[in-house]
Scaffold this active site. Sequence first.
Site, PDB file in Angstrom:
ATOM      1  N   HIS A   9     -22.702  16.177   2.175  1.00  0.00           N
ATOM      2  CA  HIS A   9     -22.482  16.674   0.808  1.00  0.00           C
ATOM      3  C   HIS A   9     -21.418  17.772   0.817  1.00  0.00           C
ATOM      4  CE1 HIS A   9     -23.414  18.013  -3.274  1.00  0.00           C
ATOM      5  NE2 HIS A   9     -23.388  19.256  -2.811  1.00  0.00           N
TER       6      HIS A   9
ATOM      7  N   LYS B 204       0.831  -1.217   0.000  1.00  0.00           N
ATOM      8  CA  LYS B 204       0.000   0.000   0.000  1.00  0.00           C
ATOM      9  C   LYS B 204       0.861   1.261   0.000  1.00  0.00           C
ATOM     10  CE  LYS B 204      -3.168  -2.832  -0.077  1.00  0.00           C
ATOM     11  NZ  LYS B 204      -2.207  -3.891  -0.326  1.00  0.00           N
TER      12      LYS B 204
END
Length: 509
Positions: free
Chosen positions: A487, A89
């Site tokens: 959002h 990773k």
Amino acid sequence: MQSWSRVYRSLAKKGHFNRISHGLQGVSSVPLRTYADQPIEADVTVIGSGPGGYVAAIKSAQLGFKTVCIEKNETLGGTCLNVGCIPSKALLNNSHYYHMAHGKDFASRGIEIPEVRLNLEKMMEQKHSAVKALTGGIAHLFKQNKVVHVNGFGKITGKNQVTATKADGSTQVIDTKNILVATGSEVTPFPGITIDEDTIVSSTGALSLKKVPEKLVVIGAGVIGVELGSVWQRLGADVTAVEFLGHVGGIGIDMEISKNFQRILQRQGFKFKLNTKVTGATKKSDGKIDVSVEAASGGKAEVITCDVLLVCIGRRPFTQNLGLEELGIELDPKGRIPVNNRFQTKIPNIYAIGDVVAGPMLAHKAEDEGIICVEGMAGGAVHIDYNCVPSVIYTHPEVAWVGKSEEQLKEEGIEFKIGKFPFAANSRAKTNADTDGMVKILGHKSTDRVLGAHILGPGAGEMVNEAALALEYGASCEDIARVCHAHPTLSEAFREANLAAAFGKPINF
């Protein structure tokens, strides 16, 4: 007649010498000498310190068990931490940054860098420092939780005994009430191809190449193959993956997701030869390797020449020389240890978890098994739903899934409905200029219950955990659709896909 050593030990335990030293000036107590060949007494002995083993050891100690963890390598953490999940990773992340800076991506964002150079040695140093910090972290956690760490190769030498053999040949015996085998897995060798970790490498060698190869051939386009192939392709190698199956991403991936994933990787420059088998590899005098391939169904042979050959055809359980057969514990045809639903072998106080038992070879699956296994030893309930174990491919974009695929549902005759939402219609993905991929939700046609979630796109590995939670608690598509999501976030795409599954249409597409 009682020996002097036993008398001494008895008096020492009662603090007799301490009382003498306090009573007489100039007389001090002599500490009891312990010998390496004296057995350690334990309630639970864990063989292996990978994700399953070290987590099980810590949980065991937290439950009040006197716990020993045996590890054959110098550092804790197993394959995952040392030569697997963690170092890969680091390279995936850093190679992605390099790819963005070196290509047109940064320039399109108004970030102009005159010259971008790769310092591979420095990149490897960063990978190593991350690994070192995390292995040291496990050692600290062992100390904090009073887990006894024994270095050596652990072998079961009795139903209540494990012997650890150290590198110098010395041994340490542990007398224990329970034994937990968590020895993980090893690279599956390819018949006729010898891995030297120099130019013919396994995943281990691919994490430590000294230079970027001009041409890299990868045998296998499963999870490990596409991840490591992506690293070196981003850093400048010409990469071709040869895959026996007709798709990329390995077993379990949804075919619609796989096809889209393959197209994106090919657009990045990754090449694939699917439905193709490798028949051999030959090292030439100039150091290059000729890889012989042909169609999986048979046909005309072809040779691909490369600088480095990466063998990624899977992993096999590490179950040899553990003393299992001597106790009558037979392995299954795949080399795995048969266990019941409490992870007990045919000998009730000997348990096994992780890659050595059936199920996906995933670090987080092993961790879960480790925790619930030792909870079971303490008398607790033992439950794991393997349908709720997520899978992730850490390329860019990422791929993640949990639950059933469309193909599996069709095969099982389960009626289902589909909800999809593309990241191209997600506001956060738009602002990030990272819009490849989609979210695909599979729900039960009559009950609306979530049956599977498949994500191709930015942050898929994080988003899939919301899906795993939904499956674990039996949520419906409408349940998720009615949860307010912040959002602008990428996770809104997950909500929108559930809206599409529950009500037939999303809002923003």
